[in-house]
Design a protein around this motif. Structure first.
Motif, PDB file in Angstrom:
ATOM      1  N   HIS B 115      37.846  40.306  40.469  1.00 49.23           N
ATOM      2  CA  HIS B 115      38.943  40.457  41.101  1.00 49.23           C
ATOM      3  C   HIS B 115      38.172  40.922  43.382  1.00 49.23           C
ATOM      4  N   HIS B 119      44.640  42.402  43.697  1.00 55.85           N
ATOM      5  CA  HIS B 119      44.378  43.311  42.406  1.00 55.85           C
ATOM      6  C   HIS B 119      45.525  43.683  41.908  1.00 55.85           C
ATOM      7  N   GLY B 123      46.513  40.487  39.709  1.00 58.53           N
ATOM      8  CA  GLY B 123      45.566  40.146  38.592  1.00 58.53           C
ATOM      9  C   GLY B 123      44.418  39.831  39.298  1.00 58.53           C
ATOM     10  N   SER B 124      43.704  39.042  38.627  1.00 58.38           N
ATOM     11  CA  SER B 124      42.322  38.865  38.411  1.00 58.38           C
ATOM     12  C   SER B 124      42.381  37.353  38.575  1.00 58.38           C
ATOM     13  N   PRO B 313      40.616  55.149  34.205  1.00 55.11           N
ATOM     14  CA  PRO B 313      41.979  55.280  34.572  1.00 55.11           C
ATOM     15  C   PRO B 313      42.776  56.110  35.347  1.00 55.11           C
ATOM     16  N   SER B 344      48.206  46.391  36.521  1.00 56.41           N
ATOM     17  CA  SER B 344      47.988  45.837  35.513  1.00 56.41           C
ATOM     18  C   SER B 344      48.402  44.378  34.661  1.00 56.41           C
ATOM     19  N   SER B 346      46.886  41.663  34.036  1.00 56.04           N
ATOM     20  CA  SER B 346      45.574  40.880  32.940  1.00 56.04           C
ATOM     21  C   SER B 346      46.194  39.764  33.253  1.00 56.04           C
ATOM     22  N   SER B 352      37.118  40.993  30.279  1.00 51.56           N
ATOM     23  CA  SER B 352      37.496  41.354  31.781  1.00 51.56           C
ATOM     24  C   SER B 352      37.227  42.807  32.222  1.00 51.56           C
ATOM     25  N   ARG B 355      40.983  46.651  35.159  1.00 48.50           N
ATOM     26  CA  ARG B 355      42.208  47.186  34.012  1.00 48.50           C
ATOM     27  C   ARG B 355      42.848  48.559  34.892  1.00 48.50           C
ATOM     28  N   PRO B 356      44.166  48.972  34.522  1.00 45.64           N
ATOM     29  CA  PRO B 356      44.530  49.431  35.376  1.00 45.64           C
ATOM     30  C   PRO B 356      44.099  50.750  35.957  1.00 45.64           C
ATOM     31  N   TYR B 406      34.306  48.138  26.902  1.00 47.48           N
ATOM     32  CA  TYR B 406      34.690  46.969  26.021  1.00 47.48           C
ATOM     33  C   TYR B 406      36.011  46.971  24.671  1.00 47.48           C
TER      34      TYR B 406
END
Ligand SMILES: Cc1cc2nc3c(=O)[nH]c(=O)nc-3n(C[C@H](O)[C@H](O)[C@H](O)COP(=O)(O)OP(=O)(O)OC[C@H]3O[C@@H](n4cnc5c(N)ncnc54)[C@H](O)[C@@H]3O)c2cc1C
Lengths: 248, 431
Positions: B115, B119, B123-124, B313, B344, B346, B352, B355-356, B406
């Motif tokens: 990232h 990001h 995103g990544s 989160p 958000s 992805s 990966s 994440r948010p 994960y």
């Protein structure tokens, strides 16, 4: 420099030298052993330098000698027209103990690292002499300056080249053809990947920089990085009586 | 004896053998385990394969094709981001996502779905991978994209090298006018102030990142400097690149990072003057401030260092405060810590990391058990608040924390190559 032939074009050092010469807009005729690698290399050069010409042919130092080699070199000269530089960079690092065990291994190490290079020089020297201009640059090694137990088969091949190039330089001088002997020390390449790297190790880009500079400056013999000149001077000064007892 | 060190230099890895992969590579030694490595910029044991075979991708370094009109680049997996930038920036293209160093390979970027500072907007890295080829130990080369072999595609993006070796990658690039970035800096007094600032600046800015003083405590907990960046528009005069690279010359026996140097550095950094107006800079110091000092990882001495990177989160910003508090109390933290919010979008990569949420990354000199104890207490917070630890930086997390972080793990495991493994994987799952 405009038109350049490279033998062993896919070696780490050669690729770096080619990059630097490509920035000067040279055209290339490349020789390397594996066809698939040559294709990759051509693509890579086309992406990076869209306005230079690159051709290539496969060449195997153990197989392609005599008329076959002559044909391949003729083709390269025909294609390029006038040739400004022939850069010879192929070779391998043989396993010394395997060479001591089997003559086959020693024999092919001597061929790849010594005789095949001399044959190429012999062949292109005639053509450059006709042109009355050009440079032959050859990667030798500091290993060719004194035989050591750890790699004297490789060293022998390189020693043979060193003497041959001295003679060639002398004989081509009146014909405006220049000969450069390149003596790299330890270089961090594919060939040496499993060695532990210390302070004496150089990056291929640094070595390539030195080589391109030396080609332009018409140097006769260069050590790269420079400190190897001093190291080798000291190593050559050790009397044989002492040297033979050392573990080098 | 072959030894390799990842970026943290905690411990050397001793693979049995190093090989050079190619498209026709054959997996002959079926009793050993295989793993690709890139440029070893991951920090922990992810790219280690003790007693196994390391496939060194650094010689898979050819460009295959560059569509200059549409910004599509096809290349071998061992090309470094630096080489890509040198090629594409003069042609008006840029990497759509880049991590904080340009000395990583494209293969490494895919395997960790890295990232960047954008990001929250785009995103990544995996989002910009059109397709790639994957060589597996059955000897077959799989063409992978969102349509073709899509399970291997999504397992390999962020897949930590466990699904096989990525040979070639096709990337979509970002169009730019030039190499310049317009950047602006803002100070924030504490974490609350960061959250406020971030809420506003994140909406407006393409690139955002914050450096925080991880030693500050009490009402200053989480104070720092927030940076934003945009690619510059058309310019008549471009900023030059204004620094020379230096190499840290040796590995000191003891870490040069201690309580004293740290405190001094962080205080100075926070209090240094920050320009009020936007600055025009070359992209290099903006994206890669640490690359300026090559081998800076050695200042931590022979024992090396860890990086701890977690994401929490969005709903749990109190958890981040607690993490910062513990780090501050431990006095163990590093030079600056990096704070960044993920958005958000992805890539779909099963494993990966982004994440948010709110992500924190910082270095810790290796002080043995006291460092590991701190990590365990941080892990607990991450675990209870539904966060995750980044494998690229990890050397210590437990299986429990990993499994909780994960959720698609069981799906991913189906696509691991039977002959591939790593120290990281064996640490978590045994042999
Ligand atoms: C200073 C610094 C800043 C960083 N900043 C960021 C950041 O901002 N964002 C971020 O996401 N990360 C960041 N990182 C981490 C870095 O981007 C990742 O660790 C990256 O994956 C390293 O790539 P590498 O080529 O060095 O791979 P390695 O470290 O050699 O390997 C990493 C993993 O990739 C796998 N791999 C490598 N090549 C292949 C291949 N061809 N096929 C299959 N698997 C392969 C390996 O098996 C291993 O699991 C940073 C690292 C440093 C040192």
């Amino acid at each position: 420099m405009q038109n350049v032939i490279v033998f062993g074009s896919n070696s780490t050092i050669a690729r770096s030298v080619i990059d630097k010469l490509a920035l000067e807009r040279c055209n290339f005729y490349l020789f390397a052993r594996e066809k698939s690698q040559l294709e990759l290399q051509i693509n890579d050069l086309k992406v990076k330098y869209p306005d230079i010409n690159v051709s290539a042919d496969a060449y195997d130092a153990l197989v392609d000698t005599g008329e076959i080699l002559n044909g391949k070199i003729k083709q390269a000269f025909d294609q390029l027209g006038r040739v400004d530089l022939v850069f010879i960079a192929h070779g391998n690092l043989p396993n010394q103990s395997a060479c001591e065990e089997n003559w086959q291994d020693a024999n092919s190490a001597l061929k790849v690292n010594g005789l095949s290079i001399i044959e190429i020089c012999h062949n292109v020297a005639k053509r450059l002499k006709e042109q009355q201009q050009g440079t032959i640059a050859v990667i030798s090694s500091v290993a060719g300056e004194r035989g050591r137990q750890s790699n004297y088969v490789y060293g022998t091949a390189k020693g043979m080249i060193n003497i041959y190039l001295q003679g060639l330089r002398n004989s081509l001088y009146p014909h405006n053809v220049h000969v450069l002997t390149i003596m790299p020390g330890f270089v961090d390449t594919k060939m040496t990947t499993e060695f532990k790297k210390g302070l004496l190790w150089a990056k291929p880009e640094k070595v390539a920089n030195d080589i391109v500079k030396a080609i332009h400056a018409k140097k006769n013999v260069i050590y790269t990085p420079w400190f190897w000149r001093i190291i080798m001077r000291i190593i050559k000064l050790i009397p044989e009586n002492k040297f033979k007892k050392m573990k080098l | 004896m072959i030894e390799q060190y990842s970026w943290g230099r905690i411990k050397a890895s001793k693979p049995a053998q190093i090989d050079f992969p190619s498209a026709n590579y054959s997996f002959l030694q079926r009793e050993l385990q295989y793993l690709a490595k890139g440029n070893l910029r991951s920090y922990g044991d992810e790219a280690y394969n003790d007693n196994g075979i390391i496939l060194n991708t650094l010689h898979l370094d050819h460009f295959i094709h560059f569509d200059r009109a549409n910004g599509v680049l096809e290349l071998e997996s061992g090309v470094l981001l630096e080489q890509i930038l040198n090629l594409i920036v003069p042609c008006g293209w840029f990497l759509p996502v880049t991590p904080g160093t340009k000395y990583i390979t494209v293969g490494g970027a895919v395997a960790n779905d890295v990232h960047g500072k954008n990001h929250h907007k785009v995103g990544s890295f995996g989002c910009f991978v059109d397709s790639f080829t994957l060589l597996r130990s059955d000897g077959l080369i799989y063409q992978c994209s969102r349509e073709l072999n899509s399970h291997y595609f999504y397992a390999t993006i962020g897949g930590m090298g466990l699904t096989g070796i990525i040979l070639r990658v096709k990337l979509n690039l970002l169009t730019v006018n030039n190499h310049a970035i317009v950047t602006k800096a803002y100070k924030f007094r504490n974490l609350e102030h960061y959250m406020e600032l971030n809420a506003e600046l994140e909406r407006q800015s393409t690139y955002t990142v914050a450096w925080i003083d991880c030693l500050a405590s009490g009402r200053s907990l989480g104070r720092g400097v927030y940076y934003t960046g945009e690619h510059a528009g058309y310019l008549e005069r471009l900023p030059a690149i204004n620094y020379n690279k230096r190499t840290f010359p040796f590995t000191p026996t003891k870490s040069l990072i201690n309580g004293l140097t740290l405190k001094a550095f962080n205080t100075l950094y926070y209090n240094r003057p920050v320009a009020k107006s936007p600055q025009l800079v070359h992209y290099d110091p903006f994206f890669y401030p640490l690359d300026k000092l090559l081998n800076w990882n050695r200042i931590y001495g022979r024992k090396g260092f860890y990086q701890y990177q977690c994401v929490i989160p969005n709903a749990a910003s109190d958890a981040m405060r607690e993490i910062l508090r513990r780090i501050s109390i431990s006095g163990n933290g590093s030079f600056l810590a990096v704070l960044k919010t993920f958005g958000s979008i992805s890539s779909g990569g099963m494993m990966s990391f982004p994440r948010p949420g709110l992500a924190l990354a910082l270095d810790f000199a290796n002080r043995g058990n006291s460092t590991l104890d701190l990590f365990r207490s941080l892990d607990d917070i991450v675990l209870t608040h539904g966060g995750a630890i980044y494998a690229a930086k990890d050397a210590t997390q437990s299986r429990e924390v990993f499994e909780a972080g994960y959720p698609q793990l069981n799906e991913f495991i189906k696509y691991i190559d039977p002959l591939f493994s790593s120290n990281l994987w064996r640490r978590l799952y045994g042999n």
